[in-house]
Design an enzyme around this catalytic site. Structure first.
Site, PDB file in Angstrom:
ATOM      1  N   GLU A 206      59.853  34.334  70.161  1.00  0.00           N
ATOM      2  CA  GLU A 206      60.230  34.127  71.562  1.00  0.00           C
ATOM      3  C   GLU A 206      59.145  34.770  72.431  1.00  0.00           C
ATOM      4  O   GLU A 206      58.828  35.952  72.262  1.00  0.00           O
ATOM      5  CB  GLU A 206      61.598  34.758  71.847  1.00  0.00           C
ATOM      6  CG  GLU A 206      62.739  33.997  71.172  1.00  0.00           C
ATOM      7  CD  GLU A 206      64.118  34.609  71.445  1.00  0.00           C
ATOM      8  OE1 GLU A 206      65.073  33.839  71.634  1.00  0.00           O
ATOM      9  OE2 GLU A 206      64.231  35.852  71.454  1.00  0.00           O
TER      10      GLU A 206
ATOM     11  N   ASN B 243      69.208  36.394  70.341  1.00  0.00           N
ATOM     12  CA  ASN B 243      70.152  37.509  70.239  1.00  0.00           C
ATOM     13  C   ASN B 243      71.331  37.376  71.199  1.00  0.00           C
ATOM     14  O   ASN B 243      72.416  37.895  70.922  1.00  0.00           O
ATOM     15  CB  ASN B 243      69.431  38.849  70.424  1.00  0.00           C
ATOM     16  CG  ASN B 243      68.623  39.197  69.185  1.00  0.00           C
ATOM     17  OD1 ASN B 243      68.869  38.662  68.106  1.00  0.00           O
ATOM     18  ND2 ASN B 243      67.639  40.066  69.332  1.00  0.00           N
TER      19      ASN B 243
ATOM     20  N   SER C  17      63.974  43.499  71.310  1.00  0.00           N
ATOM     21  CA  SER C  17      64.967  42.465  71.041  1.00  0.00           C
ATOM     22  C   SER C  17      65.774  42.139  72.291  1.00  0.00           C
ATOM     23  O   SER C  17      66.329  41.051  72.391  1.00  0.00           O
ATOM     24  CB  SER C  17      65.954  42.958  69.976  1.00  0.00           C
ATOM     25  OG  SER C  17      65.273  43.295  68.802  1.00  0.00           O
TER      26      SER C  17
ATOM     27  N   HIS D 262      58.753  38.330  70.830  1.00  0.00           N
ATOM     28  CA  HIS D 262      59.880  38.726  69.975  1.00  0.00           C
ATOM     29  C   HIS D 262      59.787  37.992  68.643  1.00  0.00           C
ATOM     30  O   HIS D 262      60.122  36.803  68.539  1.00  0.00           O
ATOM     31  CB  HIS D 262      61.201  38.417  70.695  1.00  0.00           C
ATOM     32  CG  HIS D 262      62.399  38.884  69.950  1.00  0.00           C
ATOM     33  ND1 HIS D 262      63.603  38.235  69.964  1.00  0.00           N
ATOM     34  CD2 HIS D 262      62.578  39.965  69.144  1.00  0.00           C
ATOM     35  CE1 HIS D 262      64.470  38.873  69.210  1.00  0.00           C
ATOM     36  NE2 HIS D 262      63.868  39.931  68.693  1.00  0.00           N
TER      37      HIS D 262
HETATM   38  N1  LIG Z   1      65.108  44.754  62.791  1.00  0.00           N
HETATM   39  C1  LIG Z   1      65.056  43.522  63.262  1.00  0.00           C
HETATM   40  O1  LIG Z   1      65.644  42.593  62.680  1.00  0.00           O
HETATM   41  C2  LIG Z   1      64.254  43.234  64.508  1.00  0.00           C
HETATM   42  C3  LIG Z   1      63.911  41.907  64.796  1.00  0.00           C
HETATM   43  C4  LIG Z   1      63.131  41.642  65.930  1.00  0.00           C
HETATM   44  C5  LIG Z   1      62.739  42.671  66.765  1.00  0.00           C
HETATM   45  N2  LIG Z   1      63.108  43.959  66.464  1.00  0.00           N
HETATM   46  C6  LIG Z   1      62.641  45.019  67.362  1.00  0.00           C
HETATM   47  O2  LIG Z   1      61.520  45.652  66.754  1.00  0.00           O
HETATM   48  C7  LIG Z   1      61.427  47.011  67.209  1.00  0.00           C
HETATM   49  C8  LIG Z   1      61.333  47.937  66.001  1.00  0.00           C
HETATM   50  O3  LIG Z   1      62.480  47.745  65.191  1.00  0.00           O
HETATM   51  P1  LIG Z   1      62.467  47.901  63.596  1.00  0.00           P
HETATM   52  O4  LIG Z   1      63.566  47.043  63.089  1.00  0.00           O
HETATM   53  O5  LIG Z   1      61.074  47.755  63.067  1.00  0.00           O
HETATM   54  O6  LIG Z   1      62.948  49.427  63.483  1.00  0.00           O
HETATM   55  P2  LIG Z   1      62.609  50.548  62.384  1.00  0.00           P
HETATM   56  O7  LIG Z   1      63.709  51.538  62.495  1.00  0.00           O
HETATM   57  O8  LIG Z   1      62.309  49.933  61.064  1.00  0.00           O
HETATM   58  O9  LIG Z   1      61.231  51.170  62.944  1.00  0.00           O
HETATM   59  C9  LIG Z   1      61.203  51.865  64.171  1.00  0.00           C
HETATM   60  C10 LIG Z   1      59.810  52.442  64.383  1.00  0.00           C
HETATM   61  O10 LIG Z   1      59.850  53.188  65.612  1.00  0.00           O
HETATM   62  C11 LIG Z   1      59.250  54.447  65.387  1.00  0.00           C
HETATM   63  N3  LIG Z   1      59.839  55.424  66.308  1.00  0.00           N
HETATM   64  C12 LIG Z   1      61.101  55.925  66.288  1.00  0.00           C
HETATM   65  N4  LIG Z   1      61.255  56.814  67.302  1.00  0.00           N
HETATM   66  C13 LIG Z   1      60.058  56.850  67.952  1.00  0.00           C
HETATM   67  C14 LIG Z   1      59.578  57.603  69.058  1.00  0.00           C
HETATM   68  N5  LIG Z   1      60.364  58.470  69.700  1.00  0.00           N
HETATM   69  N6  LIG Z   1      58.274  57.381  69.466  1.00  0.00           N
HETATM   70  C15 LIG Z   1      57.483  56.504  68.809  1.00  0.00           C
HETATM   71  N7  LIG Z   1      57.886  55.786  67.745  1.00  0.00           N
HETATM   72  C16 LIG Z   1      59.157  55.955  67.325  1.00  0.00           C
HETATM   73  C17 LIG Z   1      59.573  54.774  63.938  1.00  0.00           C
HETATM   74  O11 LIG Z   1      58.701  55.764  63.442  1.00  0.00           O
HETATM   75  C18 LIG Z   1      59.366  53.400  63.289  1.00  0.00           C
HETATM   76  O12 LIG Z   1      57.987  53.187  63.030  1.00  0.00           O
HETATM   77  C19 LIG Z   1      62.659  47.256  68.084  1.00  0.00           C
HETATM   78  O13 LIG Z   1      62.316  47.072  69.428  1.00  0.00           O
HETATM   79  C20 LIG Z   1      63.625  46.157  67.615  1.00  0.00           C
HETATM   80  O14 LIG Z   1      64.573  45.802  68.591  1.00  0.00           O
HETATM   81  C21 LIG Z   1      63.830  44.273  65.342  1.00  0.00           C
END
Ligand SMILES: NC(=O)c1ccc[n+]([C@@H]2O[C@H](COP(=O)([O-])OP(=O)(O)OC[C@H]3O[C@@H](n4cnc5c(N)ncnc54)[C@H](O)[C@@H]3O)[C@@H](O)[C@H]2O)c1
Length: 284
Positions: free
Chosen positions: A152, A190, A119, A140
């Site tokens: 993005e 963001n 993000s 993104h």
């Molecule tokens: N939540 C949102 O609205 C959103 C939107 C766009 C982008 N993102 C981005 O997407 C990515 C994931 O976010 P999310 O919302 O799916 O989070 P989430 O908490 O739902 O999932 C995180 C994932 O990362 C894994 N993880 C955690 N620690 C880890 C480690 N040490 N090694 C390997 N894997 C690990 C977890 O097992 C899980 O599968 C992030 O980079 C976030 O910024 C999130």
């Protein structure tokens, strides 16, 4: 030609949605999760998302069945070795992502393209962990990935034109609208959205209105589909904190400095929908 086999790293909120969207392009998709249980939970959440689309008349049952059949889960990174394209979507933590990119680079074929769904974090820093910085970029997606139309497309300074063209073609095949953005913290959405969310928490801390009042005000007064606290809970408070920390680290602007209440709630494990409680309670 498009990507025939797509790998997704991380099976959280975003990894699951991205896997579904990628499978809908006709590609075979393999998702690497850290445990078998989270891999199975990802497949169950994808099935629920597809069922909702069938109920809303957005997808046929045959189409949904074909999508889910193209997706599998693994706990072994080596199972992604023959992917043409890999999208990393693990926790928003630079050191974790750096390690993931180093490990990925060692197992996937040299011609494969690697993307991060970060993000806010610097894509060039992840690209430089690999031996193929010309084949690394940011994609993104937005939450929930199957429903949101924007992606993005982040170009780090080392990416080749061929890489950017191939990933843009993929985004279009996903039925999404690509917007090209510079590799700068927060990109467009963001960088504009998070000062607003952070300031909503400030108003709550100051007692200007209740969280329900602020949400109602922003929906009714600005026509937003959801208020800031409902949105923070949807994004995840840990992810929101990581985004603000990264924005503040890059720009040192007060509006990006995470509000104390957000940090306290993350410390308390109140992460929003994914933990069952955040600004609102989802356990009932
Ligand atoms: N939540 C949102 O609205 C959103 C939107 C766009 C982008 N993102 C981005 O997407 C990515 C994931 O976010 P999310 O919302 O799916 O989070 P989430 O908490 O739902 O999932 C995180 C994932 O990362 C894994 N993880 C955690 N620690 C880890 C480690 N040490 N090694 C390997 N894997 C690990 C977890 O097992 C899980 O599968 C992030 O980079 C976030 O910024 C999130």
């Amino acid at each position: 030609m498009g990507f025939q086999k797509v790998g997704v790293l991380g099976s959280g909120i975003m990894g699951s949605g991205i896997a579904e969207v990628a499978a809908a392009t006709g590609a075979t998709v393999i998702v690497r999760s850290r445990s078998q249980a989270t891999g199975e939970a990802m497949l169950a959440s994808m099935a629920a998302s597809l069922t909702k689309q069938i109920e809303k008349g957005k997808r046929s049952a045959e189409d949904a069945e074909a999508i889910i059949k193209r997706v599998s889960a693994t706990t072994h990174l080596a199972d992604l070795s023959d992917c043409d394209f890999i999208i990393e979507s693990v926790v928003e933590d630079l050191e974790v992502k750096r390690l993931v990119f180093r490990e990925l680079n060692d197992v996937v074929k040299p011609e494969a393209i690697l993307a991060t769904n970060t993000s806010t974090l610097s894509v060039i820093e992840l690209a430089m962990e690999t031996s193929r910085p010309d084949r690394v970029c940011g994609l993104h997606f937005f939450n929930p990935a199957p429903a949101m139309s924007l992606v993005e497309v982040v170009r780090p300074i080392c990416a080749s034109d061929e890489t950017m063209a191939a990933v843009t073609e993929f985004v279009v095949a996903c039925g999404k609208e690509p917007v090209n953005v510079k590799d700068q913290a927060g990109f467009v959405v963001n960088a504009l959205l998070f000062p607003y969310l952070n300031n909503a928490i400030r108003l709550l801390e100051q007692g200007v209105a209740t969280k329900e009042g602020i949400d109602t005000a922003m929906k009714g007064g600005c026509g937003f589909p959801m208020g800031p606290f409902a949105l923070l809970d949807l994004v995840g408070l840990d992810t929101s904190l990581a985004i603000l920390d990264a924005l503040f680290a890059e720009f040192a602007e007060p509006n990006f400095s995470p509000r104390p209440l957000l940090r306290r709630m993350v410390s308390a494990g109140q992460l929003g929908r994914k933990s069952g409680s955040g600004f609102y309670d989802y356990r009932r």
